[in-house]
Every structure is written in structure tokens, then in C-alpha cells.
Design a protein around this motif. Structure first.
Motif, PDB file in Angstrom:
ATOM      1  N   PRO A 120       0.822  -1.211   0.000  1.00  0.00           N
ATOM      2  CA  PRO A 120       0.000   0.000   0.000  1.00  0.00           C
ATOM      3  C   PRO A 120       0.861   1.268   0.000  1.00  0.00           C
ATOM      4  O   PRO A 120       1.911   1.324   0.621  1.00  0.00           O
ATOM      5  N   VAL A 121       0.377   2.263  -0.691  1.00  0.00           N
ATOM      6  CA  VAL A 121       1.035   3.564  -0.764  1.00  0.00           C
ATOM      7  C   VAL A 121       0.491   4.432   0.367  1.00  0.00           C
ATOM      8  O   VAL A 121      -0.683   4.349   0.719  1.00  0.00           O
ATOM      9  N   ASP A 122       1.331   5.276   0.916  1.00  0.00           N
ATOM     10  CA  ASP A 122       0.907   6.189   1.973  1.00  0.00           C
ATOM     11  C   ASP A 122      -0.206   7.093   1.446  1.00  0.00           C
ATOM     12  O   ASP A 122      -0.106   7.613   0.338  1.00  0.00           O
ATOM     13  N   PRO A 123      -1.274   7.292   2.213  1.00  0.00           N
ATOM     14  CA  PRO A 123      -2.398   8.126   1.748  1.00  0.00           C
ATOM     15  C   PRO A 123      -2.018   9.566   1.439  1.00  0.00           C
ATOM     16  O   PRO A 123      -2.730  10.251   0.721  1.00  0.00           O
ATOM     17  N   LYS A 124      -0.883  10.026   1.942  1.00  0.00           N
ATOM     18  CA  LYS A 124      -0.464  11.409   1.687  1.00  0.00           C
ATOM     19  C   LYS A 124       0.141  11.598   0.293  1.00  0.00           C
ATOM     20  O   LYS A 124       0.337  12.723  -0.155  1.00  0.00           O
ATOM     21  N   VAL A 125       0.449  10.504  -0.391  1.00  0.00           N
ATOM     22  CA  VAL A 125       1.044  10.594  -1.723  1.00  0.00           C
ATOM     23  C   VAL A 125       0.017  11.179  -2.692  1.00  0.00           C
ATOM     24  O   VAL A 125      -1.127  10.748  -2.744  1.00  0.00           O
ATOM     25  N   LYS A 126       0.433  12.171  -3.451  1.00  0.00           N
ATOM     26  CA  LYS A 126      -0.435  12.850  -4.418  1.00  0.00           C
ATOM     27  C   LYS A 126      -0.235  12.248  -5.806  1.00  0.00           C
ATOM     28  O   LYS A 126       0.813  11.689  -6.126  1.00  0.00           O
ATOM     29  N   PHE A 127      -1.269  12.389  -6.640  1.00  0.00           N
ATOM     30  CA  PHE A 127      -1.171  11.875  -8.003  1.00  0.00           C
ATOM     31  C   PHE A 127       0.031  12.468  -8.726  1.00  0.00           C
ATOM     32  O   PHE A 127       0.712  11.776  -9.468  1.00  0.00           O
TER      33      PHE A 127
ATOM     34  N   LYS B 176       2.686  10.602 -10.989  1.00  0.00           N
ATOM     35  CA  LYS B 176       2.835  11.004 -12.391  1.00  0.00           C
ATOM     36  C   LYS B 176       4.300  11.296 -12.717  1.00  0.00           C
ATOM     37  O   LYS B 176       4.789  10.915 -13.779  1.00  0.00           O
ATOM     38  N   ASN B 177       5.007  11.958 -11.825  1.00  0.00           N
ATOM     39  CA  ASN B 177       6.420  12.263 -12.072  1.00  0.00           C
ATOM     40  C   ASN B 177       7.235  10.993 -12.286  1.00  0.00           C
ATOM     41  O   ASN B 177       8.111  10.945 -13.148  1.00  0.00           O
ATOM     42  N   ILE B 178       6.929   9.967 -11.535  1.00  0.00           N
ATOM     43  CA  ILE B 178       7.644   8.699 -11.699  1.00  0.00           C
ATOM     44  C   ILE B 178       7.242   8.026 -13.012  1.00  0.00           C
ATOM     45  O   ILE B 178       8.079   7.543 -13.763  1.00  0.00           O
ATOM     46  N   LEU B 179       5.941   8.036 -13.313  1.00  0.00           N
ATOM     47  CA  LEU B 179       5.483   7.397 -14.550  1.00  0.00           C
ATOM     48  C   LEU B 179       5.977   8.127 -15.794  1.00  0.00           C
ATOM     49  O   LEU B 179       6.194   7.508 -16.834  1.00  0.00           O
ATOM     50  N   ASP B 180       6.180   9.445 -15.692  1.00  0.00           N
ATOM     51  CA  ASP B 180       6.711  10.202 -16.825  1.00  0.00           C
ATOM     52  C   ASP B 180       8.075   9.678 -17.256  1.00  0.00           C
ATOM     53  O   ASP B 180       8.437   9.755 -18.427  1.00  0.00           O
ATOM     54  N   ASP B 181       8.832   9.143 -16.309  1.00  0.00           N
ATOM     55  CA  ASP B 181      10.160   8.626 -16.638  1.00  0.00           C
ATOM     56  C   ASP B 181      10.116   7.372 -17.507  1.00  0.00           C
ATOM     57  O   ASP B 181      11.101   7.024 -18.148  1.00  0.00           O
TER      58      ASP B 181
ATOM     59  N   LYS C  84      -3.740   2.698 -14.255  1.00  0.00           N
ATOM     60  CA  LYS C  84      -4.731   3.348 -13.407  1.00  0.00           C
ATOM     61  C   LYS C  84      -4.152   3.417 -12.010  1.00  0.00           C
ATOM     62  O   LYS C  84      -3.723   2.406 -11.454  1.00  0.00           O
ATOM     63  N   TYR C  85      -4.137   4.617 -11.459  1.00  0.00           N
ATOM     64  CA  TYR C  85      -3.677   4.808 -10.095  1.00  0.00           C
ATOM     65  C   TYR C  85      -4.896   5.123  -9.246  1.00  0.00           C
ATOM     66  O   TYR C  85      -5.678   6.010  -9.578  1.00  0.00           O
TER      67      TYR C  85
ATOM     68  N   LYS D 102      -9.689   7.760  -8.659  1.00  0.00           N
ATOM     69  CA  LYS D 102      -8.976   7.044  -9.714  1.00  0.00           C
ATOM     70  C   LYS D 102      -8.418   8.044 -10.714  1.00  0.00           C
ATOM     71  O   LYS D 102      -9.094   8.960 -11.127  1.00  0.00           O
ATOM     72  N   PHE D 103      -7.174   7.828 -11.072  1.00  0.00           N
ATOM     73  CA  PHE D 103      -6.522   8.654 -12.071  1.00  0.00           C
ATOM     74  C   PHE D 103      -5.959   7.730 -13.135  1.00  0.00           C
ATOM     75  O   PHE D 103      -5.385   6.695 -12.822  1.00  0.00           O
ATOM     76  N   TYR D 104      -6.112   8.115 -14.366  1.00  0.00           N
ATOM     77  CA  TYR D 104      -5.604   7.302 -15.461  1.00  0.00           C
ATOM     78  C   TYR D 104      -4.377   7.964 -16.058  1.00  0.00           C
ATOM     79  O   TYR D 104      -4.326   9.176 -16.228  1.00  0.00           O
ATOM     80  N   TYR D 105      -3.433   7.150 -16.406  1.00  0.00           N
ATOM     81  CA  TYR D 105      -2.194   7.644 -16.986  1.00  0.00           C
ATOM     82  C   TYR D 105      -1.953   6.867 -18.256  1.00  0.00           C
ATOM     83  O   TYR D 105      -1.778   5.647 -18.224  1.00  0.00           O
ATOM     84  N   ASN D 106      -2.031   7.546 -19.381  1.00  0.00           N
ATOM     85  CA  ASN D 106      -1.789   6.896 -20.668  1.00  0.00           C
ATOM     86  C   ASN D 106      -0.335   7.059 -21.041  1.00  0.00           C
ATOM     87  O   ASN D 106       0.194   8.165 -21.050  1.00  0.00           O
ATOM     88  N   MET D 107       0.263   5.935 -21.356  1.00  0.00           N
ATOM     89  CA  MET D 107       1.686   5.958 -21.707  1.00  0.00           C
ATOM     90  C   MET D 107       1.849   6.064 -23.202  1.00  0.00           C
ATOM     91  O   MET D 107       0.988   5.807 -23.946  1.00  0.00           O
TER      92      MET D 107
END
Length: 128
Positions: A13-20, A24-29, A115-116, A123-128
Motif C-alpha cells: 500500500p502507498v501512503d495516503p499522503k502521496v499525491k497523483f 505522475k512524475n515517476i510514470l513520466d520517466d 490506473k492509479y 482514480k486517475f488514469y495515466y496513458n503511456m
């Protein structure tokens, strides 16, 4: 019960304080990479509360890289080894073995959508 939206967990589980935006910054890489998966059987995780029926996903470089990158975020993951899998269902503890099938095989090629879901189920979607 049966998952209404089967999913591959990248980190839990991810900490609830983590923001989308942090995710996103990690997925952008890795946005120029396509994710492919080899499914190698139907297995279970046995837990005191329930058995989890899952598709066994063969670990690969891209999944491991995404997992390692996401682990830089605050999280509560207590597993020493990342075991990629696609969750299908949660059932009564002790009833999962009858669903195991090592012969089920499938290949997923070039998925490009992640999907995050936040802990409060945004829910947030991230298209690669």
C-alpha cells in the motif's frame, strides 16, 4: 468477491499522503515504454482473512523498474520481493487451492494505460 476490475498491482500500500502528481512524475520517466506481460498460471495467495486468486505474471524488467521507482514514494509495502500478479478474486480462506491451474498461459502485449487509485478510491488514469 470477484474483482470487477482485475488489475496488476505495481505497489501496495502507498501512503495516503502521496499525491497523483508524485506518481505522475515517476510514470513520466517510463512513458515511452510499453508494458508486456506473460501470464504463467493461475495461483493463490493464502491469507488468514481470505485467499486471493491471481494470475501469475512473470517478472520482467519494465514491471520491476516501475515497482522500484514507485517504492521511492512513502509506502507500507512489507514484501521483500515484488511478485507481479493480476488479482481476480478474494474468497473464503482455505478455498483457493481448487482454482490453481499451472497450465493457464497468456501473453499481454503493449499495454499503455496505468490506473492509479488513491486510498480514498479516487482514480486517475495515466496513458503511456
Amino acid at each position: 468477491g470477484i474483482e470487477t476490475n482485475p488489475h496488476l498491482t505495481l505497489l501496495y500500500p502507498v501512503d495516503p499522503k502521496v499525491k497523483f502528481g508524485d506518481v505522475k512524475n515517476i510514470l513520466d520517466d517510463i512513458k515511452d515504454k510499453k508494458i508486456s506481460m506473460v501470464i504463467d498460471g493461475i495461483g493463490i495467495f493464502e491469507n488468514p482473512d481470505c485467499d486471493i486468486i491471481k494470475l501469475n505474471v512473470v517478472p520482467n524488467e519494465i514491471l520491476n523498474d516501475i515497482h522500484k521507482s514507485l517504492c521511492r514514494l512513502p509506502n507500507y509495502d512489507e514484501h521483500s520481493v515484488y511478485s507481479p500478479h493480476i488479482t481476480l478474486s478474494h474468497i473464503k480462506s482455505g478455498n483457493g487451492k481448487k482454482y490453481e491451474n499451472p497450465n493457464y498461459k497468456y501473453v499481454v502485449k503493449n499495454t499503455g494505460r496505468i490506473k492509479y487509485t488513491t486510498p480514498n478510491n479516487d482514480k486517475f488514469y495515466y496513458n503511456m
